[in-house]
Design an enzyme around this catalytic site. Structure first.
Site, PDB file in Angstrom:
ATOM      1  N   LYS A 267      55.209   9.792  37.694  1.00 48.58           N
ATOM      2  CA  LYS A 267      55.566  11.195  37.428  1.00 48.58           C
ATOM      3  C   LYS A 267      56.793  11.652  38.188  1.00 48.58           C
ATOM      4  O   LYS A 267      57.228  11.016  39.137  1.00 48.58           O
ATOM      5  CB  LYS A 267      54.356  12.103  37.692  1.00 48.58           C
TER       6      LYS A 267
ATOM      7  N   ARG B  46      44.430   7.602  36.418  1.00 50.26           N
ATOM      8  CA  ARG B  46      45.088   7.371  35.125  1.00 50.26           C
ATOM      9  C   ARG B  46      46.469   6.767  35.370  1.00 50.26           C
ATOM     10  O   ARG B  46      47.306   7.397  36.008  1.00 50.26           O
ATOM     11  CB  ARG B  46      45.193   8.708  34.387  1.00 50.26           C
TER      12      ARG B  46
HETATM   13  C1  8Y4 Z   1      56.409   9.219  33.247  1.00 52.85           C
HETATM   14  C2  8Y4 Z   1      55.368   8.944  32.450  1.00 52.85           C
HETATM   15  C3  8Y4 Z   1      56.547  10.474  33.742  1.00 52.85           C
HETATM   16  C4  8Y4 Z   1      54.450   9.907  32.117  1.00 52.85           C
HETATM   17  C5  8Y4 Z   1      55.638  11.445  33.402  1.00 52.85           C
HETATM   18  C6  8Y4 Z   1      54.569  11.155  32.603  1.00 52.85           C
HETATM   19  C7  8Y4 Z   1      47.741  13.702  32.794  1.00 52.85           C
HETATM   20  C8  8Y4 Z   1      47.004  13.622  31.610  1.00 52.85           C
HETATM   21  C9  8Y4 Z   1      49.111  13.389  31.164  1.00 52.85           C
HETATM   22  C10 8Y4 Z   1      47.067  13.943  34.017  1.00 52.85           C
HETATM   23  C11 8Y4 Z   1      45.027  13.945  32.732  1.00 52.85           C
HETATM   24  C12 8Y4 Z   1      52.396  12.077  31.971  1.00 52.85           C
HETATM   25  C13 8Y4 Z   1      47.530  13.314  29.194  1.00 52.85           C
HETATM   26  C14 8Y4 Z   1      51.858  13.355  31.449  1.00 52.85           C
HETATM   27  N1  8Y4 Z   1      49.062  13.536  32.493  1.00 52.85           N
HETATM   28  N2  8Y4 Z   1      45.655  13.736  31.571  1.00 52.85           N
HETATM   29  N3  8Y4 Z   1      47.874  13.429  30.596  1.00 52.85           N
HETATM   30  N4  8Y4 Z   1      45.702  14.057  33.924  1.00 52.85           N
HETATM   31  N5  8Y4 Z   1      43.695  14.081  32.749  1.00 52.85           N
HETATM   32  N6  8Y4 Z   1      53.699  12.168  32.268  1.00 52.85           N
HETATM   33  O1  8Y4 Z   1      47.638  14.059  35.100  1.00 52.85           O
HETATM   34  O2  8Y4 Z   1      51.714  11.087  32.088  1.00 52.85           O
HETATM   35  S1  8Y4 Z   1      50.573  13.185  30.229  1.00 52.85           S
END
Ligand code: 8Y4
Length: 287
Positions: free
Chosen positions: A231, A265
């Site tokens: 993130k 996750r």
């Molecule tokens: C690189 C890759 C940078 C991915 C940012 C991201 C969460 C979630 C997401 C979380 C739960 C993400 C669906 C965002 N984040 N579900 N989902 N908790 N429960 N961004 O933190 O991964 S999507």
């Protein structure tokens, strides 16, 4: 403590000794760039590519596969209910039928929750904490565990100067209120997980406070799920592109595990599993 996820029973770290569970990310949006794969060929979702990725993650130690068909990235195209169904349901069905996987469905859409459960999904992961029209009722009817996540604002604008009185208190209060709404709607506490929503309407300082003070969320009594993998908080701390955030992600995962997170996750299942197992070996040595 254990969670009944459809036919799967998930044993969660309560009085310790058990490792946190690993949720592997399977992002099936066409604009995905960061989860190790883009599963589209000639503009069409390839179930073969999706299955290969899921099988790899399961082999690397994933306990749950989190399937998402709607991007929450700022500026991402919105999807209609039908588009989301068309995208997600065949994948849920294939992962259940062909791999016997415990599938979590990353959705805020009532119809997607219900149809996924019908196809054998084992958990609902809603970044909007069941606040969309019909979502509480749909989730209640599935009988599945639900993860309620905190987000301040809406995906498109949530990173524009987020503010809190006390971020940890505010997040706890929101999650408690949503938990009460669930209980009223017929989802018992035994089926509820909570997630502070790292990166969702939070500055770096907010994210660090939530991680440092994760035990305050754990004290709410529900299993805590965290998503920290790759993130932007790592981008801010390290000035690294998304593909160079694995070392930072492992430290965040380990730190969350030490503070009592039950499910983590992640994109990088093998590396996270190794890190958690090594930390666990050290922890259990003195016991
Ligand atoms: C690189 C890759 C940078 C991915 C940012 C991201 C969460 C979630 C997401 C979380 C739960 C993400 C669906 C965002 N984040 N579900 N989902 N908790 N429960 N961004 O933190 O991964 S999507």
């Amino acid at each position: 403590m254990h969670l009944q996820c459809g036919i799967h029973k998930l044993e969660l770290s309560s009085a310790n000794n058990t490792l946190p569970k690993i949720m592997g990310i399977l992002n099936i949006t066409p604009d995905s760039f960061s989860d190790g794969g883009n599963y589209y060929q000639a503009g069409k979702l390839s179930l073969d590519l999706v299955l290969r990725r899921a099988e790899l993650m399961l082999g690397e130690g994933a306990d749950i596969i989190d399937v998402g068909g709607e991007s929450t990235r700022p500026g991402a195209a919105s999807v209609s209910e039908q588009q989301e169904l068309d995208r997600v349901i065949p994948v849920v069905e294939a992962l259940v039928q062909k791999l016997g996987a415990l599938v979590s469905v990353d959705t805020s859409t009532a119809a997607v929750m219900w149809e996924s459960a019908r196809r054998g999904a084992g958990m609902i992961n809603d970044v909007r904490a069941l606040q969309r029209e019909g979502a509480l009722e749909a989730a209640a009817n599935t009988g599945l565990p639900v993860c309620l996540m905190h987000m301040q604002g809406q995906p498109d604008s949530m990173q524009n100067a987020p503010e809190y009185m006390d971020v940890v208190k505010d997040v706890c209060e929101f999650l408690c209120a949503r938990m009460m709404a669930c209980v009223t709607a017929g989802i018992p506490k035994e089926r509820i997980l909570l997630d502070p929503g790292f990166g969702f309407g939070k500055t770096l300082a907010h994210n660090l406070a939530l991680l440092a003070r994760l035990p305050e969320l754990v004290a709410l009594g529900q299993p805590i799920l965290v998503g920290l993998s790759r993130k932007s908080m790592l981008g801010h701390m390290l000035n690294r592109n998304v593909e160079d955030r694995l070392p930072g992600s492992l430290v965040l995962a380990l730190s969350a595990a030490e503070r009592g997170a039950a499910i983590i996750r992640v994109h990088d299942v093998m590396a996270t599993s190794d890190a958690l197992r090594v930390a666990n070996a050290i922890k259990n040595y003195l016991i």
